[in-house]
Motif scaffolding. Structure first.
Motif, PDB file in Angstrom:
ATOM      1  N   HIS A 236      -3.869  26.746   4.201  1.00 29.92           N
ATOM      2  CA  HIS A 236      -3.468  27.311   2.903  1.00 29.92           C
ATOM      3  C   HIS A 236      -2.269  26.573   2.302  1.00 29.92           C
ATOM      4  N   GLN A 237      -1.456  25.990   3.169  1.00 33.15           N
ATOM      5  CA  GLN A 237      -0.262  25.303   2.646  1.00 33.15           C
ATOM      6  C   GLN A 237      -0.571  23.908   2.105  1.00 33.15           C
ATOM      7  N   THR A 238      -1.765  23.390   2.373  1.00 36.37           N
ATOM      8  CA  THR A 238      -2.028  22.000   1.949  1.00 36.37           C
ATOM      9  C   THR A 238      -2.045  21.838   0.436  1.00 36.37           C
ATOM     10  N   ILE A 239      -2.082  22.951  -0.280  1.00 32.43           N
ATOM     11  CA  ILE A 239      -2.024  22.851  -1.742  1.00 32.43           C
ATOM     12  C   ILE A 239      -0.738  22.121  -2.166  1.00 32.43           C
ATOM     13  N   ILE A 240       0.308  22.209  -1.345  1.00 31.29           N
ATOM     14  CA  ILE A 240       1.591  21.551  -1.686  1.00 31.29           C
ATOM     15  C   ILE A 240       1.399  20.028  -1.728  1.00 31.29           C
ATOM     16  N   GLY A 241       0.861  19.489  -0.643  1.00 36.26           N
ATOM     17  CA  GLY A 241       0.688  18.033  -0.572  1.00 36.26           C
ATOM     18  C   GLY A 241      -0.370  17.528  -1.548  1.00 36.26           C
ATOM     19  N   LEU A 242      -1.415  18.341  -1.767  1.00 36.61           N
ATOM     20  CA  LEU A 242      -2.472  17.933  -2.701  1.00 36.61           C
ATOM     21  C   LEU A 242      -1.910  17.843  -4.126  1.00 36.61           C
ATOM     22  N   GLU A 243      -1.054  18.800  -4.477  1.00 36.02           N
ATOM     23  CA  GLU A 243      -0.407  18.712  -5.797  1.00 36.02           C
ATOM     24  C   GLU A 243       0.521  17.495  -5.853  1.00 36.02           C
ATOM     25  N   ALA A 244       1.290  17.307  -4.788  1.00 39.29           N
ATOM     26  CA  ALA A 244       2.250  16.184  -4.780  1.00 39.29           C
ATOM     27  C   ALA A 244       1.532  14.846  -4.930  1.00 39.29           C
ATOM     28  N   GLN A 245       0.355  14.724  -4.327  1.00 39.72           N
ATOM     29  CA  GLN A 245      -0.404  13.470  -4.469  1.00 39.72           C
ATOM     30  C   GLN A 245      -0.730  13.211  -5.935  1.00 39.72           C
ATOM     31  N   LYS A 246      -1.155  14.254  -6.632  1.00 38.37           N
ATOM     32  CA  LYS A 246      -1.486  14.085  -8.059  1.00 38.37           C
ATOM     33  C   LYS A 246      -0.227  13.755  -8.863  1.00 38.37           C
ATOM     34  N   GLN A 247       0.873  14.445  -8.537  1.00 37.84           N
ATOM     35  CA  GLN A 247       2.104  14.245  -9.320  1.00 37.84           C
ATOM     36  C   GLN A 247       2.684  12.851  -9.098  1.00 37.84           C
ATOM     37  N   LEU A 248       2.642  12.368  -7.848  1.00 38.90           N
ATOM     38  CA  LEU A 248       3.161  11.020  -7.588  1.00 38.90           C
ATOM     39  C   LEU A 248       2.296   9.979  -8.289  1.00 38.90           C
ATOM     40  N   ALA A 249       0.992  10.228  -8.315  1.00 39.53           N
ATOM     41  CA  ALA A 249       0.095   9.294  -9.020  1.00 39.53           C
ATOM     42  C   ALA A 249       0.453   9.261 -10.511  1.00 39.53           C
ATOM     43  N   MET A 250       0.854  10.408 -11.050  1.00 39.44           N
ATOM     44  CA  MET A 250       1.220  10.467 -12.487  1.00 39.44           C
ATOM     45  C   MET A 250       2.422   9.571 -12.790  1.00 39.44           C
ATOM     46  N   VAL A 251       3.341   9.409 -11.803  1.00 38.69           N
ATOM     47  CA  VAL A 251       4.503   8.542 -12.048  1.00 38.69           C
ATOM     48  C   VAL A 251       4.324   7.174 -11.366  1.00 38.69           C
ATOM     49  N   GLY A 252       3.123   6.912 -10.920  1.00 35.60           N
ATOM     50  CA  GLY A 252       2.799   5.587 -10.369  1.00 35.60           C
ATOM     51  C   GLY A 252       3.481   5.272  -9.050  1.00 35.60           C
ATOM     52  N   GLU A 253       3.689   6.300  -8.213  1.00 30.12           N
ATOM     53  CA  GLU A 253       4.354   6.048  -6.920  1.00 30.12           C
ATOM     54  C   GLU A 253       3.466   6.530  -5.771  1.00 30.12           C
ATOM     55  N   TYR A 254       3.740   5.986  -4.580  1.00 28.37           N
ATOM     56  CA  TYR A 254       3.116   6.479  -3.339  1.00 28.37           C
ATOM     57  C   TYR A 254       4.226   6.479  -2.277  1.00 28.37           C
ATOM     58  N   PRO A 255       4.344   7.554  -1.476  1.00 29.02           N
ATOM     59  CA  PRO A 255       5.497   7.623  -0.565  1.00 29.02           C
ATOM     60  C   PRO A 255       5.414   6.662   0.632  1.00 29.02           C
ATOM     61  N   ASP A 256       6.585   6.122   1.001  1.00 33.73           N
ATOM     62  CA  ASP A 256       6.698   5.410   2.289  1.00 33.73           C
ATOM     63  C   ASP A 256       6.955   6.414   3.389  1.00 33.73           C
ATOM     64  N   MET A 257       7.495   7.569   2.978  1.00 35.36           N
ATOM     65  CA  MET A 257       7.871   8.591   3.967  1.00 35.36           C
ATOM     66  C   MET A 257       7.635   9.982   3.414  1.00 35.36           C
ATOM     67  N   VAL A 258       7.164  10.877   4.272  1.00 33.47           N
ATOM     68  CA  VAL A 258       7.037  12.282   3.888  1.00 33.47           C
ATOM     69  C   VAL A 258       7.829  13.090   4.921  1.00 33.47           C
ATOM     70  N   ILE A 259       8.702  13.973   4.430  1.00 36.68           N
ATOM     71  CA  ILE A 259       9.616  14.682   5.328  1.00 36.68           C
ATOM     72  C   ILE A 259       9.576  16.192   5.055  1.00 36.68           C
ATOM     73  N   GLY A 260       9.508  16.975   6.137  1.00 37.09           N
ATOM     74  CA  GLY A 260       9.578  18.429   5.983  1.00 37.09           C
ATOM     75  C   GLY A 260      10.267  19.024   7.195  1.00 37.09           C
TER      76      GLY A 260
END
Ligand code: PLP
Length: 453
Positions: A236-260
């Motif tokens: 159920h929590q994966t909605i966070i990362g799925l949204e973040a993937q779309k949002q980062l694509a909107m600003v033309g970035e992809y993470p080198d690191m993901v931290i939680g």
């Protein structure tokens, strides 16, 4: 300059991502402690509704989010993705720091992402009442909010040290119509045992889970609900990362690191699992879980079969654990004081897809203060662990002169945790580090159980 990136409501994901479909090695099954044999779904049915048990064992890659859940999630989702320009400037780092603000939900954290889903599935199943535990009170308040949305009764067993530290969380639960008692409580056999020895026993998540499970099994039309650790919660929590993937694509970035930060593993899983899918398919990306030195499950615990609770009522779960008898030091990051870790997160560490780091309480509050004084938002004490790790990586990027893209899950705000900031600002907070010898003692008893492969 985009300070925050907002997804439209139409672009909110309509399916959760199930990492079980992509794991390089399947998850070892939970075991029946009496026989050592894998448990079957119907053995979980006294505590969980069958629709959630089905999700727990599913290996379908995508699971549709029901309309009634979507409708509730849209109360605060999609959450904004911020670029932490002010923190970057303060650190003088070339790193691009992004944080996903899960603190905008009504209860103030990522927890309602699964609370809403669990309340919905229970309602559909015919459950009338839920019982649960809570550490810092974030989960209890999230479930109180969700139960109110779907017309379910709720009883919350709150770890006493947090019950005393955070009265406003109890008031939130009561405002949404939930009942909250300090644990260990005199209301269950599991709690009474500790309560009668010491009415001021600080409690632990392990004891509170035992109380809530006993309540669910012995009360009419009642099920148990867990805010972390289990596979369906991670889902159920994966909605966070799925949204973040779309949002980062909107600003033309992809993470080198993901931290939680990681307590039972759910917000970490939420932000990272969709990116771990990319990693499994060849992307180079570093995924870091951050935890307290006082409860160093991933960094110091062994990978074992252990109980999820102190009274040994759950099946044996394959996970990193420092032992179900662990009674943590009273650090303020109450949500990170759990002895175990989600089997899915544990498995990913065994398989080298993620790494883990531990930070002391004082380091994390220093990080939280820096964040509040640059980005403005006051983070939850749990979230400060992720921030400490981000700051460490942003400083490293500065030393190396590398423009790293860092994505962090900002799992909740700390506005109800101000007493912990007060303690920090007046020099009353202490560091606690759990020593190897203590862990060795705590896990000794687990040697009699099978080893997860
Ligand atoms: C704000 C916040 N972050 C993190 C956590 C840790 O839980 P989990 O590891 O399941 O995300 C909690 C738990 O209560 C929390 O309230």
């Amino acid at each position: 300059m985009n300070r925050k990136t907002i997804l439209s409501e139409q672009d909110m994901p309509r399916a959760w991502y199930n990492i079980q479909a992509d794991l390089p090695n399947p998850l070892p099954p939970p075991l029946n402690p009496a026989t050592g044999e894998p448990i079957t779904p119907d053995m979980l049915s006294p505590i969980l509704p069958m629709n959630l048990i089905e999700q727990e064992v599913s290996t379908e890659r995508w699971i549709d989010i029901p309309d009634q859940v979507i409708e509730r999630l849209l109360m605060w989702r999609p959450t904004p993705l911020y670029r932490a320009y002010a923190l970057e400037k303060f650190l003088g780092t070339p790193a691009h720091i992004y944080f996903k603000n899960e603190g905008v939900s009504p209860p103030g954290s990522h927890k309602p992402n699964t609370a809403i889903a669990q309340a919905y599935y229970n309602k559909v199943f015919g459950t009338k009442r839920l019982a649960t535990e809570t550490g810092a009170g974030q989960w209890g308040s999230a479930l109180a909010f969700a139960c109110n949305q779907f017309g379910l009764e709720l009883k919350v067993y709150m770890v006493r040290v947090s019950f005393n530290q955070k009265p406003y969380r109890r008031i939130m639960m009561e405002t949404w119509g939930g009942k909250c008692v300090p644990s260990p409580s005199p209301d269950t056999n599991a709690g009474r045992k500790y309560f009668e020895q010491n009415a001021e026993h600080p409690g632990s998540l392990g004891i509170a889970i035992s109380e809530a499970i006993e309540d669910a099994v012995t009360s009419k039309d009642t099920k148990y609900s867990l805010g972390s650790v289990l596979n369906h919660v991670m889902l159920h929590q994966t909605i966070i990362g799925l949204e973040a993937q779309k949002q980062l694509a909107m600003v033309g970035e992809y993470p080198d690191m993901v931290i939680g930060c990681a307590g039972g593993g759910s917000n970490f899983a939420g932000i990272s699992f969709p990116f771990i899918r990319d990693k499994i398919h060849g992307k180079e990306i570093k995924i870091i879980a951050s935890e307290p030195t006082s409860c160093p499950t991933l960094t110091k615990g062994p990978y074992v079969y252990d109980f999820g609770d102190t009274a040994q009522t759950t099946p044996l779960l394959p996970m990193y654990s420092i032992g179900h008898d662990f009674v943590p030091a009273p650090i303020h990051a109450g949500g990170l004081r759990y002895h175990g870790m989600a089997p899915l997160v544990s498995r990913l560490l065994v398989d080298g897809l993620i790494e883990a780091r531990a930070y002391s309480q004082l380091e994390t509050f220093a990080a939280g203060l820096m964040f509040a004084r640059t980005e403005g938002f006051i983070p939850a004490p749990e979230t400060n662990h992720a921030i400490a790790c981000v700051i460490e990586e942003a400083r490293k990027a500065k030393e190396e002169g590398k423009e790293k893209v860092i994505l962090m899950n900002w799992s909740g705000h700390g506005v109800i945790d101000l007493s912990s900031y007060d303690a920090y600002l007046s020099g009353k907070l202490e560091d606690y580090a759990l020593q190897d010898e203590e862990i060795a003692k705590l896990v000794k008893d687990l040697e009699k159980y099978p080893k997860p492969r």
